[in-house]
Every structure is written in structure tokens, then in C-alpha cells.
Design a protein around this motif. Structure first.
Motif, PDB file in Angstrom:
ATOM      1  N   GLU A  95     -19.989   9.955 -11.069  1.00  0.00           N
ATOM      2  CA  GLU A  95     -19.545   8.667 -11.611  1.00  0.00           C
ATOM      3  C   GLU A  95     -19.409   8.773 -13.124  1.00  0.00           C
ATOM      4  O   GLU A  95     -20.272   9.327 -13.799  1.00  0.00           O
ATOM      5  N   ILE A  96     -18.310   8.282 -13.642  1.00  0.00           N
ATOM      6  CA  ILE A  96     -18.129   8.224 -15.090  1.00  0.00           C
ATOM      7  C   ILE A  96     -18.983   7.069 -15.609  1.00  0.00           C
ATOM      8  O   ILE A  96     -18.688   5.898 -15.358  1.00  0.00           O
ATOM      9  N   VAL A  97     -20.056   7.391 -16.314  1.00  0.00           N
ATOM     10  CA  VAL A  97     -20.944   6.348 -16.835  1.00  0.00           C
ATOM     11  C   VAL A  97     -20.372   5.757 -18.114  1.00  0.00           C
ATOM     12  O   VAL A  97     -20.306   4.540 -18.281  1.00  0.00           O
ATOM     13  N   GLU A  98     -19.939   6.641 -19.031  1.00  0.00           N
ATOM     14  CA  GLU A  98     -19.460   6.159 -20.326  1.00  0.00           C
ATOM     15  C   GLU A  98     -18.592   7.228 -20.980  1.00  0.00           C
ATOM     16  O   GLU A  98     -18.906   8.423 -20.931  1.00  0.00           O
ATOM     17  N   TRP A  99     -17.487   6.791 -21.569  1.00  0.00           N
ATOM     18  CA  TRP A  99     -16.666   7.691 -22.375  1.00  0.00           C
ATOM     19  C   TRP A  99     -17.153   7.624 -23.815  1.00  0.00           C
ATOM     20  O   TRP A  99     -17.412   6.540 -24.348  1.00  0.00           O
ATOM     21  N   HIS A 100     -17.236   8.776 -24.461  1.00  0.00           N
ATOM     22  CA  HIS A 100     -17.579   8.826 -25.879  1.00  0.00           C
ATOM     23  C   HIS A 100     -16.330   8.993 -26.737  1.00  0.00           C
ATOM     24  O   HIS A 100     -16.433   9.120 -27.962  1.00  0.00           O
ATOM     25  N   VAL A 101     -15.159   9.034 -26.104  1.00  0.00           N
ATOM     26  CA  VAL A 101     -13.898   9.200 -26.815  1.00  0.00           C
ATOM     27  C   VAL A 101     -12.890   8.201 -26.270  1.00  0.00           C
ATOM     28  O   VAL A 101     -13.099   7.598 -25.214  1.00  0.00           O
ATOM     29  N   ALA A 102     -11.805   8.047 -26.975  1.00  0.00           N
ATOM     30  CA  ALA A 102     -10.723   7.170 -26.542  1.00  0.00           C
ATOM     31  C   ALA A 102      -9.406   7.902 -26.742  1.00  0.00           C
ATOM     32  O   ALA A 102      -9.338   8.926 -27.437  1.00  0.00           O
ATOM     33  N   GLN A 150     -17.736  19.200 -28.057  1.00  0.00           N
ATOM     34  CA  GLN A 150     -18.142  17.849 -28.454  1.00  0.00           C
ATOM     35  C   GLN A 150     -18.330  17.005 -27.192  1.00  0.00           C
ATOM     36  O   GLN A 150     -17.465  16.994 -26.322  1.00  0.00           O
ATOM     37  N   PRO A 151     -19.449  16.287 -27.060  1.00  0.00           N
ATOM     38  CA  PRO A 151     -19.641  15.443 -25.879  1.00  0.00           C
ATOM     39  C   PRO A 151     -18.539  14.391 -25.778  1.00  0.00           C
ATOM     40  O   PRO A 151     -18.293  13.660 -26.729  1.00  0.00           O
ATOM     41  N   ILE A 152     -17.883  14.339 -24.636  1.00  0.00           N
ATOM     42  CA  ILE A 152     -16.800  13.365 -24.455  1.00  0.00           C
ATOM     43  C   ILE A 152     -17.142  12.291 -23.436  1.00  0.00           C
ATOM     44  O   ILE A 152     -16.496  11.248 -23.393  1.00  0.00           O
ATOM     45  N   ALA A 153     -18.163  12.537 -22.597  1.00  0.00           N
ATOM     46  CA  ALA A 153     -18.502  11.539 -21.579  1.00  0.00           C
ATOM     47  C   ALA A 153     -19.897  11.791 -21.034  1.00  0.00           C
ATOM     48  O   ALA A 153     -20.443  12.894 -21.138  1.00  0.00           O
ATOM     49  N   GLU A 154     -20.486  10.723 -20.474  1.00  0.00           N
ATOM     50  CA  GLU A 154     -21.702  10.842 -19.685  1.00  0.00           C
ATOM     51  C   GLU A 154     -21.281  10.662 -18.228  1.00  0.00           C
ATOM     52  O   GLU A 154     -20.602   9.699 -17.881  1.00  0.00           O
ATOM     53  N   VAL A 155     -21.660  11.607 -17.368  1.00  0.00           N
ATOM     54  CA  VAL A 155     -21.336  11.499 -15.951  1.00  0.00           C
ATOM     55  C   VAL A 155     -22.624  11.523 -15.151  1.00  0.00           C
ATOM     56  O   VAL A 155     -23.579  12.229 -15.495  1.00  0.00           O
ATOM     57  N   GLU A 156     -22.654  10.736 -14.093  1.00  0.00           N
ATOM     58  CA  GLU A 156     -23.856  10.619 -13.274  1.00  0.00           C
ATOM     59  C   GLU A 156     -23.590  11.188 -11.891  1.00  0.00           C
ATOM     60  O   GLU A 156     -22.665  10.762 -11.193  1.00  0.00           O
ATOM     61  N   THR A 157     -24.395  12.159 -11.499  1.00  0.00           N
ATOM     62  CA  THR A 157     -24.328  12.715 -10.163  1.00  0.00           C
ATOM     63  C   THR A 157     -25.411  12.053  -9.322  1.00  0.00           C
ATOM     64  O   THR A 157     -26.128  11.173  -9.796  1.00  0.00           O
ATOM     65  N   ALA A 158     -25.542  12.495  -8.109  1.00  0.00           N
ATOM     66  CA  ALA A 158     -26.594  11.958  -7.248  1.00  0.00           C
ATOM     67  C   ALA A 158     -27.966  12.417  -7.710  1.00  0.00           C
ATOM     68  O   ALA A 158     -28.979  11.910  -7.244  1.00  0.00           O
ATOM     69  N   LYS A 159     -28.016  13.371  -8.648  1.00  0.00           N
ATOM     70  CA  LYS A 159     -29.295  13.935  -9.048  1.00  0.00           C
ATOM     71  C   LYS A 159     -29.660  13.685 -10.507  1.00  0.00           C
ATOM     72  O   LYS A 159     -30.833  13.628 -10.849  1.00  0.00           O
ATOM     73  N   ALA A 160     -28.678  13.589 -11.376  1.00  0.00           N
ATOM     74  CA  ALA A 160     -29.000  13.456 -12.796  1.00  0.00           C
ATOM     75  C   ALA A 160     -27.802  12.933 -13.568  1.00  0.00           C
ATOM     76  O   ALA A 160     -26.688  12.878 -13.058  1.00  0.00           O
ATOM     77  N   HIS A 197      -8.232   9.517 -17.389  1.00  0.00           N
ATOM     78  CA  HIS A 197      -7.747   9.186 -16.054  1.00  0.00           C
ATOM     79  C   HIS A 197      -8.767   8.478 -15.172  1.00  0.00           C
ATOM     80  O   HIS A 197      -8.524   8.311 -13.978  1.00  0.00           O
ATOM     81  N   ALA A 198      -9.896   8.048 -15.735  1.00  0.00           N
ATOM     82  CA  ALA A 198     -10.891   7.334 -14.946  1.00  0.00           C
ATOM     83  C   ALA A 198     -11.613   6.340 -15.834  1.00  0.00           C
ATOM     84  O   ALA A 198     -11.949   6.652 -16.979  1.00  0.00           O
ATOM     85  N   GLU A 199     -11.850   5.151 -15.323  1.00  0.00           N
ATOM     86  CA  GLU A 199     -12.557   4.118 -16.067  1.00  0.00           C
ATOM     87  C   GLU A 199     -14.068   4.297 -15.892  1.00  0.00           C
ATOM     88  O   GLU A 199     -14.525   4.860 -14.888  1.00  0.00           O
ATOM     89  N   PRO A 200     -14.879   3.832 -16.847  1.00  0.00           N
ATOM     90  CA  PRO A 200     -16.332   3.856 -16.664  1.00  0.00           C
ATOM     91  C   PRO A 200     -16.713   3.123 -15.386  1.00  0.00           C
ATOM     92  O   PRO A 200     -16.198   2.044 -15.094  1.00  0.00           O
ATOM     93  N   GLY A 201     -17.600   3.717 -14.620  1.00  0.00           N
ATOM     94  CA  GLY A 201     -18.005   3.136 -13.347  1.00  0.00           C
ATOM     95  C   GLY A 201     -17.264   3.707 -12.166  1.00  0.00           C
ATOM     96  O   GLY A 201     -17.667   3.501 -11.016  1.00  0.00           O
TER      97      GLY A 201
END
Length: 491
Positions: A19-26, A35-45, A61-65
Motif C-alpha cells: 500500500e502506498i502510505v505517503e508520497w514524499h515527492v510530487a 532519495q526517499p520518494i515514498a513510504e510503502v506498507e506491506t503486510a509485515k512492515a 501512478h498511484a494515490e496514497p492509500g
């Protein structure tokens, strides 16, 4: 101009989606390699996704959430000629128009160019294979997608030129305080949202003013949220009506009472940890034939031991003592530390203990495990359990720490529960539940005395563990907890 597409890579451990939790870029931002561009959430971390290229973001190509499958494109980069080729490390992108599915393997095959992986400061976990994240001193300014977002960005960057925000687009009153960006992590934002906390009113006590979980919890207890105030007002109103002799019908009308302020119905998508936990528990419950045995014991001497250790400056806990007792019990009853390999038609018995500790977190139940726990001293177990639990609650647990467990402990006693029938973690032969410690009348030295009593619940896979083996293991653990000195006759 070269266009490259970046597909979501395989984050390891056989996970197929994130899951795309948050984009750090636009769109329009220029990013550097790693450079960190996003936080992604898996089933584990939750992991930080570093940029595999240096260039300009031309599309997200994907919205947060949104939940994205491995191999699906998520970012398109614009690179200046050969600069893209010289600035790549672990390039998982493909030329425009190529199949995104081919991108993920490329990330794995070329990732060695990035060197070793290290955790980035104030991040959860760096994506394996992409090298350490590069800290640029400040996060890139996002180009707001809406007029409301533009006001939020302007509020955070007062030095920005006035021309960056069109005054006629929207007035500041159209933006709620919660829309302003704050320094914290996605799990803490989720916790704040669940508790109705306005993060812009919460002072951060973490490094560089980062808002922590404790900050949000303290704010909730202090009643700083609007929804909390509303609920308090509703309760106060209800108390006032009760004092005035409110009728039973008015008390049950739904406008007041313990559920006041809550929606009549709330739906939450099933994903991430909850989805993975549900699938694992269903698989375990309907694959492994579970048997649960119970043993109630006098743990007064263990409680006294822990008290003496703490008085001497140790951070020892009952959980750590039980963990040590479990490791000793496994050495005497190895069938409890095994796995049923259906594909190979074999029983795998482990010569080490990767001890899983069930942890309740804002994201759901997680069971990280301590590698080679059997080789740890009591002091080492105490420290490792504390660190592991804190990391899990802060969403810093890595996929590696959440895989490879051989046997587990769950502490239901912390919730005041005496006993239960825990479900096995898939692939493990046993799980031990420790109940609450209670002062109860108990037979002691021929008389009845008030003693500290606990119930242990052991669930095991009956394909791997016979009833006798399970009972021997449980009585071994119980004997150690009843009299820690018994250990001398076991090792």
C-alpha cells in the motif's frame, strides 16, 4: 530526453502487494539517487522506498492509500540523455512503453551496484537492494494538487514567493488545521486520525520535533481533540439529564450514552497487517490440528526473583523469565520446536530457537521473533524483547524479523486474561500463552496461603507433538517458574 518507468519491486518474503502510505515527492520534483520518494506498507512492515534514478518526476501512478501489485508501475522519470544511464543504481525502470512487469526483476539483478543497505535516519526500513537513503537536509517541496493543499504548503513555507499560491483560488478559512503537514510517521498519523487528534496542536517531543505515538496518546488523554471534546460534552449532557431524572427511553435513544459521538456504522478496508493476519490464522486453524493444554502454577518465587533483579538495577520481567524457561523446555522437548514440511514430506526439527513474541500494535497483531533466543542470557532476552516490542509498535519491524520464527509466546495476562486457546503461527509447532498473575489462596507447605498464581496455555500441532510431549514441555516450563532454582537440574 529519456523516459523511464519504475515498477513496484518485490519487497521480499514473497509479498505480492503493498500500500502506498505517503508520497514524499510530487510531479515536477527533481530527485537524487536513493532519495526517499515514498513510504510503502506491506503486510509485515512499513519501508521507505528510495529512488532508483536521478531525474525529474513526470508522473505518479498511484494515490496514497492505494494497494499496488508487485510489478505495477508507480513512478515515471524524465532523464536528461545519458545522465540517466550514469546515475542509475538498482534501476528497476524500463523504457516508456515497455512492460512494467519486467521492471521488478531488474531491480534485483542490478541492486548490487548500490552497495550495502543501512537504515536511514527518521525512517522505518530501507528497501532492500537499493542502498542507503540519501538525506538532502530537507524534504523536497511538494507541488500541491489542490488549492487547499497549496494553502497548507504556503503555511509551512512562509518564505515562499507569494506568486506560488494564487490568493483568489481559496481563502485560508477553507483549510482545516489537520490539512497542514506535520512531522511524524504514517502509523502515528493513523493513530491520531483514529483518536480524532489534530496533529497541528500536538507538540512533538521526538528528534527535530517529530510527533511520536506517546505525544498523540498524551494529547488524547488531555482531551485536545475536537471529537473528544464533543464526546465529553455529550457525556456531561447525559449526566445532567440523569441528575434531573431522565427516563430510560431518553437514555437509550442513541443520542447519548457510551457510544455517543460514534458513527452508526463504520467500514474499514481489509488490508495490510489485518489482511495478512486473517489469512495466516485461517490457514493455521484449518491446516494444523490444534490441541491446547493448561497448567495453573504458583509463580511466587519467579515474582520474587524478578523483584530482586529489578532492585539490583536490572530491567528483568516475568515475560523474559518465561522466555528463558521456554528455551530450556524446548531443549528437553525438541518436537515443540519443529515444522511440518508437507512438500518434502518431512518433519523439520530446529536446533535453534527463533522466539516469536506477539505484540499488539496500531497496525494490528505482529509477531516479530528473536533469532537464536536460546543462546541469550536472561539480561539479553530482557533487552531484546523490549527493543523488539518498541520497534514493532513504531512500525520499525523489518520483514526479516517477522519471518523465520520457530515457536512463540503471547502475553494475554497483560490484558487481565487468565487463559486462552492461542492459534499457531503458520509453520510453527507450538505457542505458549501466559495469563495474568493473580493473588489467590493456594496450598503451600501443607497450609493455605495467599500466593501469586498464573495459568499457562499451550497450543500445539498434534501432527508434530503428541499429548505426552506437550504435557512434558508444559510441566518443565511450569517447574522452572514455580522454582527458578529447578533450572540447575535441567541444564
Amino acid at each position: 530526453m529519456v523516459v523511464k518507468e519504475f515498477a513496484l519491486p518485490d519487497l521480499g518474503e514473497g509479498l505480492t502487494e503493498s500500500e502506498i502510505v505517503e508520497w514524499h515527492v510530487a510531479v515536477g520534483d527533481t530527485v537524487t539517487l536513493n532519495q526517499p520518494i515514498a513510504e510503502v506498507e506491506t503486510a509485515k512492515a512499513i519501508v521507505s522506498l528510495p529512488s532508483p534514478l536521478a531525474g525529474k518526476i513526470s508522473a505518479l501512478h498511484a494515490e496514497p492509500g492505494a494497494t499496488v501489485m508487485v510489478g505495477s508501475r508507480i513512478v515515471t522519470f524524465e532523464l536528461e540523455g545519458a545522465a540517466g544511464e550514469s546515475g542509475r543504481a538498482g534501476d528497476s525502470g524500463a523504457a516508456a512503453g515497455s512492460e512494467p512487469e519486467k521492471a521488478a526483476p531488474a531491480a534485483q539483478s542490478e541492486s548490487s551496484e548500490a552497495g550495502s543497505v543501512s537504515a536511514a535516519p527518521e525512517r522505518n526500513s530501507v528497501l532492500v537492494g537499493y542502498g542507503p537513503a540519501v538525506e538532502t537536509g530537507k524534504r523536497p517541496t511538494r507541488k500541491p494538487r489542490t488549492a487547499q493543499a497549496a494553502v497548507a504548503v504556503a503555511a509551512e513555507t512562509p518564505d515562499a514567493a507569494p506568486a506560488e499560491v494564487a490568493p483568489a483560488a481559496v481563502t485560508p478559512t477553507s483549510v482545516t488545521p489537520t490539512e497542514a503537514r506535520t512531522k511524524t510517521t504514517p502509523p502515528v498519523r493513523k493513530l491520531a486520525q483514529d483518536l480524532g487528534i489534530d496533529l497541528t496542536r500536538v507538540p512533538g517531543t521526538g528528534p527535530d520535533g517529530v510527533i511520536t505515538r506517546d505525544d498523540v496518546t498524551n494529547a488524547a488523554n488531555a482531551g485536545t481533540s475536537t471529537s473528544g471534546s464533543a464526546r465529553a460534552a455529550a457525556v456531561a449532557s447525559n449526566d445532567s439529564k440523569s441528575d434531573q431524572g431522565a427516563t430510560p427511553s431518553s437514555a437509550s435513544s442513541g443520542a447519548s450514552g457510551t457510544m455517543a459521538g460514534r458513527p452508526r456504522e463504520q467500514r474499514t478496508p481489509i488490508k495490510s497487517v489485518r489482511k495478512a493476519t486473517a489469512a495466516a490464522m485461517v490457514t493455521s486453524a484449518f491446516t494444523a490440528p490444534h490441541v491446547t493444554e493448561f497448567l495453573t502454577i504458583d509463580v511466587t518465587r519467579t515474582i520474587e526473583l524478578v523483584a530482586r533483579l529489578k532492585a539490583g538495577g536490572s530491567a528483568a520481567s516475568v515475560l523474559a523469565v518465561i522466555a528463558k524457561a521456554l528455551c530450556i523446555g524446548v531443549g528437553r522437548n525438541p518436537s515443540l520446536n519443529s515444522r511440518w514440511d508437507a512438500e518434502a514430506n518431512e518433519i523439520v526439527e530446529f536446533g535453534y530457537v527463533n522466539l516469536g513474541i506477539a505484540v499488539a500494535t496500531p497496525r494490528g497483531l505482529m509477531v516479530p521473533n528473536l533469532k537464536d533466543a536460546d543462546a541469550m542470557t536472561l539480561a539479553e532476552l530482557t533487552e531484546a524483547i523490549g527493543t523488539m516490542a518498541r520497534d514493532a509498535r513504531a512500525s520499525k519491524a523489518t520483514p526479516a524479523s517477522l519471518s523465520g520464527g520457530t515457536i512463540s509466546i503471547t502475553n494475554v495476562g497483560v490484558f487481565g486474561i487468565d487463559a486462552g486457546t492461542p492459534i499457531l503461527n503458520p509453520g510453527e509447532a507450538a505457542i505458549l500463552a501466559m495469563g495474568a498473575v493473580r493473588k489467590l489462596p493456594w496450598e503451600y507447605q501443607g497450609e493455605v496461603a495467599l500466593r501469586d498464581v498464573m495459568t499457562l496455555s499451550l497450543s500445539f500441532d498434534h501432527r508434530l507433538v503428541d499429548g505426552e510431549q506437550g504435557a512434558r514441555f508444559l510441566t518443565d516450563v511450569g517447574a522452572i517458574l514455580s522454582d527458578p532454582g529447578t533450572v540447575l537440574s535441567m541444564v
